[in-house]
Design a protein around this motif. Structure first.
Motif, PDB file in Angstrom:
ATOM      1  N   VAL A  56       0.835  -1.202   0.000  1.00 21.92           N
ATOM      2  CA  VAL A  56       0.000   0.000   0.000  1.00 21.92           C
ATOM      3  C   VAL A  56       0.869   1.252   0.000  1.00 21.92           C
ATOM      4  O   VAL A  56       0.533   2.252  -0.642  1.00 21.92           O
ATOM      5  CB  VAL A  56      -0.955   0.004   1.209  1.00 21.92           C
ATOM      6  N   ASP A  57       1.994   1.201   0.711  1.00 20.70           N
ATOM      7  CA  ASP A  57       2.871   2.365   0.769  1.00 20.70           C
ATOM      8  C   ASP A  57       3.495   2.687  -0.584  1.00 20.70           C
ATOM      9  O   ASP A  57       4.040   3.771  -0.779  1.00 20.70           O
ATOM     10  CB  ASP A  57       3.989   2.131   1.797  1.00 20.70           C
ATOM     11  N   ARG A  58       3.408   1.758  -1.507  1.00 20.61           N
ATOM     12  CA  ARG A  58       3.976   1.971  -2.838  1.00 20.61           C
ATOM     13  C   ARG A  58       2.926   2.426  -3.854  1.00 20.61           C
ATOM     14  O   ARG A  58       3.176   3.334  -4.650  1.00 20.61           O
ATOM     15  CB  ARG A  58       4.644   0.679  -3.318  1.00 20.61           C
ATOM     16  N   VAL A  59       1.747   1.790  -3.833  1.00 23.79           N
ATOM     17  CA  VAL A  59       0.770   2.045  -4.895  1.00 23.79           C
ATOM     18  C   VAL A  59      -0.596   2.488  -4.380  1.00 23.79           C
ATOM     19  O   VAL A  59      -1.511   2.726  -5.188  1.00 23.79           O
ATOM     20  CB  VAL A  59       0.597   0.779  -5.763  1.00 23.79           C
ATOM     21  N   GLY A  60      -0.788   2.606  -3.075  1.00 25.92           N
ATOM     22  CA  GLY A  60      -2.120   2.862  -2.544  1.00 25.92           C
ATOM     23  C   GLY A  60      -2.855   1.556  -2.277  1.00 25.92           C
ATOM     24  O   GLY A  60      -2.344   0.468  -2.543  1.00 25.92           O
ATOM     25  N   ARG A  62      -5.954   0.407  -3.443  1.00 18.35           N
ATOM     26  CA  ARG A  62      -6.919  -0.171  -4.383  1.00 18.35           C
ATOM     27  C   ARG A  62      -6.401  -1.456  -5.052  1.00 18.35           C
ATOM     28  O   ARG A  62      -7.087  -2.487  -5.059  1.00 18.35           O
ATOM     29  CB  ARG A  62      -7.287   0.864  -5.440  1.00 18.35           C
ATOM     30  N   ALA A  63      -5.210  -1.409  -5.640  1.00 17.53           N
ATOM     31  CA  ALA A  63      -4.664  -2.582  -6.335  1.00 17.53           C
ATOM     32  C   ALA A  63      -4.425  -3.759  -5.390  1.00 17.53           C
ATOM     33  O   ALA A  63      -4.811  -4.899  -5.700  1.00 17.53           O
ATOM     34  CB  ALA A  63      -3.380  -2.211  -7.073  1.00 17.53           C
ATOM     35  N   SER A 110      -7.122  -8.422   3.906  1.00 17.80           N
ATOM     36  CA  SER A 110      -7.549  -7.087   3.485  1.00 17.80           C
ATOM     37  C   SER A 110      -7.460  -6.074   4.617  1.00 17.80           C
ATOM     38  O   SER A 110      -7.404  -4.864   4.374  1.00 17.80           O
ATOM     39  CB  SER A 110      -8.983  -7.138   2.948  1.00 17.80           C
ATOM     40  N   PHE A 111      -7.420  -6.558   5.850  1.00 17.03           N
ATOM     41  CA  PHE A 111      -7.348  -5.638   6.989  1.00 17.03           C
ATOM     42  C   PHE A 111      -6.140  -4.717   6.896  1.00 17.03           C
ATOM     43  O   PHE A 111      -6.255  -3.497   7.071  1.00 17.03           O
ATOM     44  CB  PHE A 111      -7.297  -6.429   8.296  1.00 17.03           C
ATOM     45  N   SER A 112      -4.961  -5.272   6.636  1.00 20.55           N
ATOM     46  CA  SER A 112      -3.750  -4.453   6.640  1.00 20.55           C
ATOM     47  C   SER A 112      -3.647  -3.580   5.397  1.00 20.55           C
ATOM     48  O   SER A 112      -2.814  -2.679   5.349  1.00 20.55           O
ATOM     49  CB  SER A 112      -2.500  -5.333   6.758  1.00 20.55           C
ATOM     50  N   TYR A 176     -16.403  -2.459  -5.011  1.00 28.32           N
ATOM     51  CA  TYR A 176     -15.140  -1.846  -4.591  1.00 28.32           C
ATOM     52  C   TYR A 176     -14.344  -1.364  -5.807  1.00 28.32           C
ATOM     53  O   TYR A 176     -13.794  -0.263  -5.803  1.00 28.32           O
ATOM     54  CB  TYR A 176     -14.314  -2.845  -3.779  1.00 28.32           C
ATOM     55  N   ALA A 177     -14.268  -2.200  -6.840  1.00 27.27           N
ATOM     56  CA  ALA A 177     -13.493  -1.846  -8.027  1.00 27.27           C
ATOM     57  C   ALA A 177     -14.002  -0.560  -8.675  1.00 27.27           C
ATOM     58  O   ALA A 177     -13.223   0.247  -9.196  1.00 27.27           O
ATOM     59  CB  ALA A 177     -13.533  -2.991  -9.040  1.00 27.27           C
ATOM     60  N   ILE A 178     -15.295  -0.336  -8.623  1.00 27.59           N
ATOM     61  CA  ILE A 178     -15.887   0.843  -9.258  1.00 27.59           C
ATOM     62  C   ILE A 178     -15.679   2.109  -8.421  1.00 27.59           C
ATOM     63  O   ILE A 178     -15.347   3.173  -8.950  1.00 27.59           O
ATOM     64  CB  ILE A 178     -17.396   0.609  -9.502  1.00 27.59           C
ATOM     65  N   TRP A 179     -15.822   1.998  -7.106  1.00 29.05           N
ATOM     66  CA  TRP A 179     -15.905   3.187  -6.261  1.00 29.05           C
ATOM     67  C   TRP A 179     -14.654   3.507  -5.448  1.00 29.05           C
ATOM     68  O   TRP A 179     -14.514   4.640  -4.952  1.00 29.05           O
ATOM     69  CB  TRP A 179     -17.088   3.065  -5.308  1.00 29.05           C
TER      70      TRP A 179
END
Length: 413
Positions: A56-60, A62-63, A110-112, A176-179
């Protein structure tokens, strides 16, 4: 959307708990084998929190979130396939059922991902409330599914229930993918802005927390901070313990107190999982008002009392009180720990979230086999005796809380 992604993925904690008695009878499982089956989703759900939280620290967020939900969908589809394709589940199908549990458990990780995804949207002063709300609402999923799955099994059968679960996860992933949107910094980086420009513009729009530039740098930075490991120990007890008991309480009520599967699911879902999830929201507020350190001390003291009642007394009313106390303590303790993460490791929130969330949640994989082994060793009395592990964990956590309280007092001068 970070909370939503966590909610739909985290439901996999309850993948086998409400159906435990069915699997135990069909496959003739020992206590240890049953505990391993119940804990299967927690293995991938805990260990993969570390790399995905740092990613997450690299790309956010969502991915990484979509990747985890996609893998969980594969596991759910495999489980649905085997239940429809095999007329009768027997012991020879045990490895395959465990494997699909491992795969479905990616959603638990998904929590982390959601923790830093939410953290980067909020200032330091709002972290307790934001993360407490995130954790509380997301943590509703295991309780709701523990409560609903026995009724679904009664109405649709096990295969039909898991098919409905698969469809819910599929639709939730598409939503989730949409919003879903990442914080300003990550949006700017994806648009080609430099790290320096992204930080400056995002800061002007109110973003206060920023990531390190490499995935492993965030993990290493968090691992090099000694206080990270104290937080891991606390979270092992509160959240790892929560995961373990979410899947264990239905079989505990069914086998020790001779409750029906529906009643056992109701007691485990409402009396523990949902209670711990809802109180976690209030735990975030308490942590902001009194500090994460003191809130955690109170929480683990309550866990200790509940564990003592469950260990040494076999009486329905006393044991129900013990379950409620443990649920209250773990819910508040979960919020208090993550109030302290941005405080003690502000330069690597993603890496710290991965370590604390991943290694802490590993308790959800280690504890159920221990509870099952106690049943194998002591027979029916082992369902009560196994809770002595929580007495030990609670005492350890109380000691760590005092350590953090002294650190906080020293920092205040």
């Amino acid at each position: 959307m970070g909370t939503w992604g966590f909610f739909i993925g985290f439901a996999a904690v309850s993948l086998y708990g409400p159906a435990a008695k069915y699997f135990q009878e069909q496959m003739q499982l020992s206590g240890v084998a049953l505990g391993m089956l119940l804990a299967a989703p927690q293995l991938t759900g805990s260990l993969f929190r570390i790399p995905f939280g740092a990613w997450v620290d690299r790309v956010g967020g969502r991915a990484p979130m979509l990747t985890l939900l996609g893998l969980s969908l594969l596991g759910m589809w495999g489980l649905v396939f085997i239940l429809y394709a095999v007329p009768e589940i027997t012991a020879r199908h045990y490895p395959l059922v465990v494997f699909f549990g491992f795969l479905s458990g990616f959603g638990v990780a998904s929590f982390s991902v959601g923790i830093p995804q939410v953290s980067y949207w909020y200032p330091q002063r709002r972290q307790g409330t934001a993360l407490g709300t995130y954790g509380g609402l997301g943590n509703l999923a295991p309780g709701l599914f523990t409560l609903a799955l026995p009724f679904a099994i009664a109405g649709w059968g096990l295969a039909g229930s898991y098919l409905a679960w698969f469809l819910f996860l599929l639709i939730g992933t598409l939503v989730y993918a949409i919003w879903a949107r990442d914080a300003y910094y990550f949006q700017l980086r994806k648009q080609g802005a430099s790290p320096e420009a992204s930080r400056k513009i995002a800061a002007a729009h109110g973003q206060e927390l920023f990531p390190r530039e490499t995935v492993w740098q965030a993990i290493i930075a968090a691992a090099e901070e000694p206080r990270t490991w104290g937080l891991v120990a606390l979270y092992f007890t509160s959240f790892g313990g929560f995961l373990a008991l979410t899947v264990w309480f239905p079989i505990y009520w069914a086998n020790l107190h001779q409750m029906s599967i529906l009643t056992a699911g109701l007691l485990g879902g409402v009396g523990f999982s949902l209670l711990a999830a809802v109180i976690r929201i209030y735990g975030g507020v308490l942590s902001e008002r009194f500090g994460g350190e003191r809130t955690a001390l109170l929480a683990f003291s309550v866990v200790l009392v509940g564990a003592l009642l469950l260990t040494f007394i076999v009486d329905f009313r006393i044991n129900l009180l013990g379950e409620i106390l443990i649920g209250l303590g773990m819910g508040v303790g979960n919020a208090a720990v993550f109030k302290m993460v941005p405080k003690y490791v502000p330069e690597a929130v993603g890496g710290a979230s991965g370590l604390v969330g991943g290694l802490g949640a590993f308790g959800g994989f280690l504890i159920p086999p221990e509870l099952g082994a106690t049943v194998d060793a002591l027979g029916k009395a082992g369902y009560a005796g196994g809770f002595f592990a929580y007495v030990v964990l609670a005492i350890m956590a109380i000691g760590v809380c005092w350590y953090f309280i002294r650190l906080d007092a020293k920092a205040r001068g």
